[in-house]
Design a protein around this motif. Structure first.
Motif, short mmCIF file in Angstrom:
data_model
loop_
_atom_site.label_atom_id
_atom_site.label_comp_id
_atom_site.label_asym_id
_atom_site.label_seq_id
_atom_site.Cartn_x
_atom_site.Cartn_y
_atom_site.Cartn_z
N ASP A 449 0.84 -1.20 0.00
CA ASP A 449 0.00 0.00 0.00
C ASP A 449 0.87 1.25 0.00
O ASP A 449 1.92 1.30 0.66
N THR A 454 -1.33 12.19 0.68
CA THR A 454 -2.52 12.41 1.50
C THR A 454 -3.63 11.44 1.08
O THR A 454 -3.63 10.90 -0.03
N SER A 455 -4.58 11.23 1.96
CA SER A 455 -5.65 10.29 1.69
C SER A 455 -6.66 10.87 0.71
O SER A 455 -6.77 12.11 0.58
N PRO A 456 -7.39 10.02 -0.01
CA PRO A 456 -8.43 10.52 -0.92
C PRO A 456 -9.45 11.35 -0.16
O PRO A 456 -9.88 10.99 0.93
N GLY A 457 -9.83 12.47 -0.74
CA GLY A 457 -10.82 13.33 -0.11
C GLY A 457 -10.24 14.29 0.91
O GLY A 457 -10.99 15.10 1.49
N PHE A 458 -8.91 14.23 1.13
CA PHE A 458 -8.33 15.11 2.14
C PHE A 458 -8.42 16.57 1.72
O PHE A 458 -8.68 17.45 2.56
N ASP A 460 -10.72 18.06 -0.01
CA ASP A 460 -12.08 18.54 0.26
C ASP A 460 -12.30 18.75 1.76
O ASP A 460 -12.95 19.71 2.17
N GLU A 563 -5.02 12.16 9.30
CA GLU A 563 -4.07 11.61 8.34
C GLU A 563 -3.07 10.67 9.01
O GLU A 563 -2.74 9.60 8.49
N ARG A 566 -4.07 6.96 9.70
CA ARG A 566 -3.96 5.92 8.66
C ARG A 566 -2.80 4.98 8.98
O ARG A 566 -2.88 3.77 8.76
#
Length: 597
Positions: A449, A454-458, A460, A563, A566
């Motif tokens: 992984d 950054t994570s998806p949607g961060f 926004d 974040e 995760r």
């Protein structure tokens, strides 16, 4: 009743209580071992995991059953190297073929436990070696090749490596059972594992080797383990040429003494032809058989052997608990370091974001341009130099008539602040990913992984949080302007304009409003402060700026913590061990005391 007779029940009761306490301690130790997982991929962790599994297995297979049944028959495991003649020796001890011997390797594919018929109840249930199934066997005495396999299994077929064949034979002395084990150096992994499991469950070990293989490394590792356990060992030197008997026997005795096994009994089986049934002449095993019968006939001697082996096993178990405690401590330290790496990376990111929101860095570029468009460059500055009352009317009209420029300032601030937060969050993710991948434990947790961004949607989430912060800032202004006098001034300037001014003040102050830095925003930053002071007063402006800045920092911290989580979720999913290392060390100390009783 004599004094001796009257004290006997009391002593028996005390012994029973001590035994019950010991069993309780051992059962607690077994439950603790079940919680030791060692999930992180540290150097040496496979050996530590195997050691924990072996400790649990020995508790189940030998220590607990023996402590619960101190008067049970001794289990003598016949073990040794491939082709050493274990099965042939067992056949000779009982006087007729009962186990398969041959040239095909591995020879012993299924362990066979021979016992006197009167001792059957001790072995037919799961008292000892509970993880192995039971197959009832019947002894067959017909000559080969009509009966090449001398034990016929009665009942359902069972996987050979997970079951024992039990056979009652009156030739086996009551009080001692013989277990023909697979080769300790078998080509089969399952056979080697099973051989080790059976040897760990032995009360005494009959180790069979040959004149040309007695110095092999694999069996000696097991002999050294037996010495560490203080187990009673008999060494059978098989197929010894008569001319070499004295020399080989002397060399082997020297090796045994050097390795702490000087008390081991040594039996020599000369190299002789086998009869048509594959049997050794009875005289070749007579000394060993006499030794076994002597042990079987001596109840006190059997008890001493069982107690000695049991105490040695518990002593070894204590050492394994200490090793497990060290492994658990290493796991927790590794987990702490991985967590600290993530925490440090995101804490540093939060510090950089905080610095960017305090030193005027955000007032470059688009934000500065929109602010200057909003306040003007000439007329507004001249107004600022006039009396504050006259300035309020003219500036208020400017604010009220031009709401759109204030909104553009807010939008520019949102865009600039979002870019800073996104950039620093990405830097923190990249740094954490780098640190974790440089560590074997972290590398395994991350796998394939990619968490280096950054994570998806961060993005926004950041934009929404900034807008929420701006909304809370406007609410601060409304609340502060509740007084009639302040309200009039607030209405004259307009909430959007005051909100934009407060944002500029927040981003241009390094040490609060008492230490204004003009910085990159130039004199335009002064305008926001002077306007706010005209409406609310100097103290109130200081309080508003401090509250707005703290709120922003807390929101940024929450974004970064989400974040960081995760990475921490990977640690939590690894199921760290429930039992603390200190508890394992305390258990090791208690086991050491028990072994000395």
């Amino acid at each position: 009743m004599s004094d001796h007779e009257s004290t006997f029940p009391a002593r028996a009761g005390q012994a029973a209580a001590r035994q019950a306490n010991a069993v309780g301690l051992l059962e607690s130790a077994r439950r603790e071992l079940a919680t030791v997982v060692l999930p992180l991929d540290l150097p040496g962790v496979e050996d530590a995991r195997r050691d924990v599994r072996n400790a649990a297995a020995q508790l189940d297979d030998y220590i607990l059953p023996r402590y619960r049944s101190l008067d049970a028959p001794l289990l003598a495991v016949v073990g040794g190297s491939t082709g050493a003649g274990k099965s042939t020796l067992v056949n000779a001890l009982v006087g007729h073929p009962v186990t398969r011997a041959g040239a095909i390797r591995p020879t012993t594919r299924q362990p066979i436990l021979l016992h006197h018929p009167a001792d059957a109840a001790w072995f037919e249930d799961q008292r000892v070696l509970p993880t192995l199934g039971r197959i009832r066997g019947a002894v067959l005495t017909g000559p080969p090749p009509a009966q090449p396999a001398s034990i016929r299994a009665v009942g359902e077929e069972t996987d050979p490596v997970t079951s024992l064949v039990l056979a009652g034979d009156p030739a086996v002395p009551a009080g001692v059972a013989l277990l023909d084990a697979p080769d300790v150096d078998s080509v089969s992994d399952e056979n080697r594992r099973l051989a080790g499991q059976l040897l760990a469950a032995a009360d005494l070990w009959i180790f069979v080797t040959t004149a040309n293989r007695y110095a092999d490394a694999v069996p000696w590792r097991l002999l050294l383990d037996a010495a560490a356990r203080d187990i009673t060992v008999a060494v059978v030197l098989d197929r010894v040429p008569p001319a070499a008997e004295d020399e080989v026997a002397a060399d082997l005795r020297t090796m045994l003494e050097r390795q702490g096994l000087g008390s081991a009994r040594l039996f020599i089986v000369p190299e002789v032809p086998l009869d048509r049934e594959g049997m050794l002449p009875p005289a070749t095993v007579a000394p060993l058989l006499a030794w076994l019968r002597g042990i079987a006939a001596d109840a006190a001697g059997r008890s001493a052997i069982a107690r000695r082996t049991l105490n040695g096993a518990i002593k070894g178990l204590a050492a394994r608990f200490t090793a497990a405690a060290n492994a658990v401590a290493a796991q927790r330290e590794a987990a702490r370091q991985l967590e600290q790496d993530a925490t440090n990376a995101y804490r540093d990111a939060a510090g950089r974001i905080q610095a960017a929101t305090r030193d005027g860095a955000l007032l470059r570029g688009e934000v500065l341009a929109r602010w200057q468009d909003f306040v003007g460059t000439g007329e507004f500055f001249r107004v600022m130099e006039q009396n504050i009352g006259r300035m309020r009317d003219r500036v208020g009209a400017f604010f009220r008539g031009e709401p759109a420029p204030a909104v553009r300032v807010e939008t520019a601030i949102e865009t600039g602040l979002q870019a800073v937060i996104l950039d620093e969050a990405a830097n923190a993710a990249e740094e954490t990913d780098r640190r974790w991948r440089s560590d074997p434990a972290g590398r395994l947790l991350l796998g394939t992984d990619d968490l280096s961004g950054t994570s998806p949607g961060f993005a926004d989430a950041v934009a929404a949080e900034i807008r929420a912060w701006q909304g809370s800032l406007m609410e601060l202004i409304r609340t502060e302007g509740q007084g009639k006098r302040s309200q009039a001034r607030w209405l004259s300037f307009g909430i959007n304009g005051l909100g934009a001014a407060l944002m500029i003040v927040v981003f241009s102050m390094t040490a609060g409003l008492t230490g204004l830095e003009i910085g990159v925003a130039g004199g335009t930053a002064v305008i926001g402060q002077r306007v706010l002071e005209a409406v609310f007063g100097e103290d109130a402006v200081r309080r508003l700026a401090r509250t707005a800045r703290t709120d922003l920092q807390e929101r940024c911290q929450c974004l970064l913590e989400d974040e960081r989580q995760r990475f921490l979720d990977r640690l939590e999913a690894a199921a760290p061990d429930a039992v603390p290392a200190e508890d394992l060390r305390a258990r090791a100390a208690a086991l050491t005391v028990l072994a000395a009783v």
